[in-house]
Design a protein around this motif. Sequence first.
Motif, mmCIF file in Angstrom:
data_model
loop_
_atom_site.group_PDB
_atom_site.id
_atom_site.type_symbol
_atom_site.label_atom_id
_atom_site.label_comp_id
_atom_site.label_asym_id
_atom_site.label_seq_id
_atom_site.Cartn_x
_atom_site.Cartn_y
_atom_site.Cartn_z
ATOM 1 N N HIS A 7 44.976 -18.814 -19.609
ATOM 2 C CA HIS A 7 43.807 -18.915 -18.745
ATOM 3 C C HIS A 7 42.523 -18.489 -19.455
ATOM 4 C CE1 HIS A 7 45.362 -14.846 -18.113
ATOM 5 N NE2 HIS A 7 44.120 -14.491 -17.836
ATOM 6 N N HIS A 8 42.625 -17.591 -20.437
ATOM 7 C CA HIS A 8 41.437 -17.213 -21.211
ATOM 8 C C HIS A 8 40.915 -18.402 -22.022
ATOM 9 C CE1 HIS A 8 43.238 -13.160 -20.589
ATOM 10 N NE2 HIS A 8 41.962 -12.875 -20.349
ATOM 11 N N TYR A 9 41.827 -19.129 -22.640
ATOM 12 C CA TYR A 9 41.427 -20.302 -23.427
ATOM 13 C C TYR A 9 40.864 -21.408 -22.533
ATOM 14 C CZ TYR A 9 43.708 -18.256 -27.472
ATOM 15 O OH TYR A 9 44.052 -17.437 -28.492
ATOM 16 N N VAL A 49 44.516 -27.261 -28.268
ATOM 17 C CA VAL A 49 45.179 -26.248 -29.090
ATOM 18 C C VAL A 49 45.801 -25.166 -28.207
ATOM 19 C CG1 VAL A 49 44.784 -24.485 -30.847
ATOM 20 C CG2 VAL A 49 43.780 -26.734 -31.112
ATOM 21 N N ALA A 50 45.152 -24.807 -27.123
ATOM 22 C CA ALA A 50 45.716 -23.803 -26.218
ATOM 23 C C ALA A 50 47.013 -24.305 -25.591
ATOM 24 C CB ALA A 50 44.701 -23.448 -25.136
ATOM 25 N N PHE A 51 47.017 -25.552 -25.136
ATOM 26 C CA PHE A 51 48.253 -26.087 -24.561
ATOM 27 C C PHE A 51 49.324 -26.261 -25.628
ATOM 28 C CE2 PHE A 51 45.628 -27.613 -20.901
ATOM 29 C CZ PHE A 51 46.307 -26.880 -19.940
ATOM 30 N N ALA A 52 48.936 -26.537 -26.859
ATOM 31 C CA ALA A 52 49.925 -26.620 -27.934
ATOM 32 C C ALA A 52 50.543 -25.254 -28.212
ATOM 33 C CB ALA A 52 49.275 -27.164 -29.205
ATOM 34 N N ARG A 53 49.772 -24.200 -28.039
ATOM 35 C CA ARG A 53 50.275 -22.848 -28.290
ATOM 36 C C ARG A 53 51.192 -22.364 -27.170
ATOM 37 N NH1 ARG A 53 52.409 -18.684 -28.554
ATOM 38 N NH2 ARG A 53 51.642 -16.675 -29.234
ATOM 39 N N TYR A 54 50.834 -22.646 -25.927
ATOM 40 C CA TYR A 54 51.554 -22.063 -24.802
ATOM 41 C C TYR A 54 52.536 -23.010 -24.122
ATOM 42 C CZ TYR A 54 48.531 -18.061 -25.225
ATOM 43 O OH TYR A 54 47.895 -16.955 -25.698
ATOM 44 N N ASN A 55 52.668 -24.242 -24.573
ATOM 45 C CA ASN A 55 53.604 -25.184 -23.982
ATOM 46 C C ASN A 55 54.548 -25.655 -25.077
ATOM 47 O OD1 ASN A 55 54.963 -27.074 -22.520
ATOM 48 N ND2 ASN A 55 53.166 -28.267 -21.938
ATOM 49 N N SER A 56 55.820 -25.385 -24.930
ATOM 50 C CA SER A 56 56.774 -25.692 -25.994
ATOM 51 C C SER A 56 56.971 -27.199 -26.186
ATOM 52 C CB SER A 56 58.121 -25.031 -25.710
ATOM 53 O OG SER A 56 58.652 -25.529 -24.500
ATOM 54 N N GLU A 61 51.746 -32.139 -30.906
ATOM 55 C CA GLU A 61 50.871 -33.174 -30.378
ATOM 56 C C GLU A 61 49.474 -32.644 -30.068
ATOM 57 O OE1 GLU A 61 53.899 -32.616 -29.185
ATOM 58 O OE2 GLU A 61 55.028 -34.456 -29.523
ATOM 59 N N GLY A 62 49.367 -31.438 -29.539
ATOM 60 C CA GLY A 62 48.065 -30.861 -29.242
ATOM 61 C C GLY A 62 47.216 -30.681 -30.480
ATOM 62 N N GLN A 63 47.824 -30.242 -31.563
ATOM 63 C CA GLN A 63 47.089 -30.060 -32.805
ATOM 64 C C GLN A 63 46.718 -31.399 -33.436
ATOM 65 O OE1 GLN A 63 49.511 -27.418 -35.101
ATOM 66 N NE2 GLN A 63 49.252 -25.751 -33.649
ATOM 67 N N VAL A 64 47.584 -32.389 -33.306
ATOM 68 C CA VAL A 64 47.271 -33.726 -33.824
ATOM 69 C C VAL A 64 46.127 -34.347 -33.037
ATOM 70 C CG1 VAL A 64 48.182 -36.070 -34.082
ATOM 71 C CG2 VAL A 64 49.558 -34.129 -34.783
ATOM 72 N N PHE A 65 46.150 -34.197 -31.725
ATOM 73 C CA PHE A 65 45.049 -34.707 -30.901
ATOM 74 C C PHE A 65 43.740 -34.009 -31.251
ATOM 75 C CE2 PHE A 65 48.157 -36.092 -27.430
ATOM 76 C CZ PHE A 65 48.079 -37.416 -27.818
ATOM 77 N N ALA A 66 43.792 -32.698 -31.477
ATOM 78 C CA ALA A 66 42.584 -31.958 -31.848
ATOM 79 C C ALA A 66 42.047 -32.446 -33.188
ATOM 80 C CB ALA A 66 42.876 -30.465 -31.899
ATOM 81 N N LEU A 67 42.919 -32.715 -34.134
ATOM 82 C CA LEU A 67 42.491 -33.241 -35.425
ATOM 83 C C LEU A 67 41.873 -34.629 -35.274
ATOM 84 C CD1 LEU A 67 42.415 -32.757 -38.479
ATOM 85 C CD2 LEU A 67 44.645 -33.858 -38.611
ATOM 86 N N MET A 68 42.442 -35.456 -34.402
ATOM 87 C CA MET A 68 41.870 -36.783 -34.164
ATOM 88 C C MET A 68 40.500 -36.683 -33.516
ATOM 89 S SD MET A 68 45.326 -38.808 -32.995
ATOM 90 C CE MET A 68 44.431 -40.084 -32.175
#
Length: 104
Positions: A7-9, A49-56, A61-68
């Motif tokens: 929730h902070h992110y 990135v937050a959802f990539a960290r806290y969702n297994s 995919e979250g980091q790849v989307f952020a890079l895109m």
Amino acid sequence: MSPIGLHHYLLLGAVLFVCGALCMANKRNAIGVLMGVELVLNAANVNFVAFARYNSAFRLEGQVFALMVVVLAAAEAAVALAIILNFYNNHDTVDVDRANELKG
């Protein structure tokens, strides 16, 4: 002291998004509008990135989307700055209200 959670992110992403939207709405300068667009894109990156960290199920995919999004933002900034420089060379201003001369 509580650990930093999802929730902070999400709150940080929401604040960045609102700041970017306000910047796009209030600025008359084209450079300021571009800065607002970049803030909105960075808000999306924080959420990815937050959802990539806290969702297994969403790790890589979250980091790849952020890079895109970062690559898309770099290409968008390059094209937009070229358009702004061309407009400045023709009109001696970067005021977005004067850009109505570009219509069809």
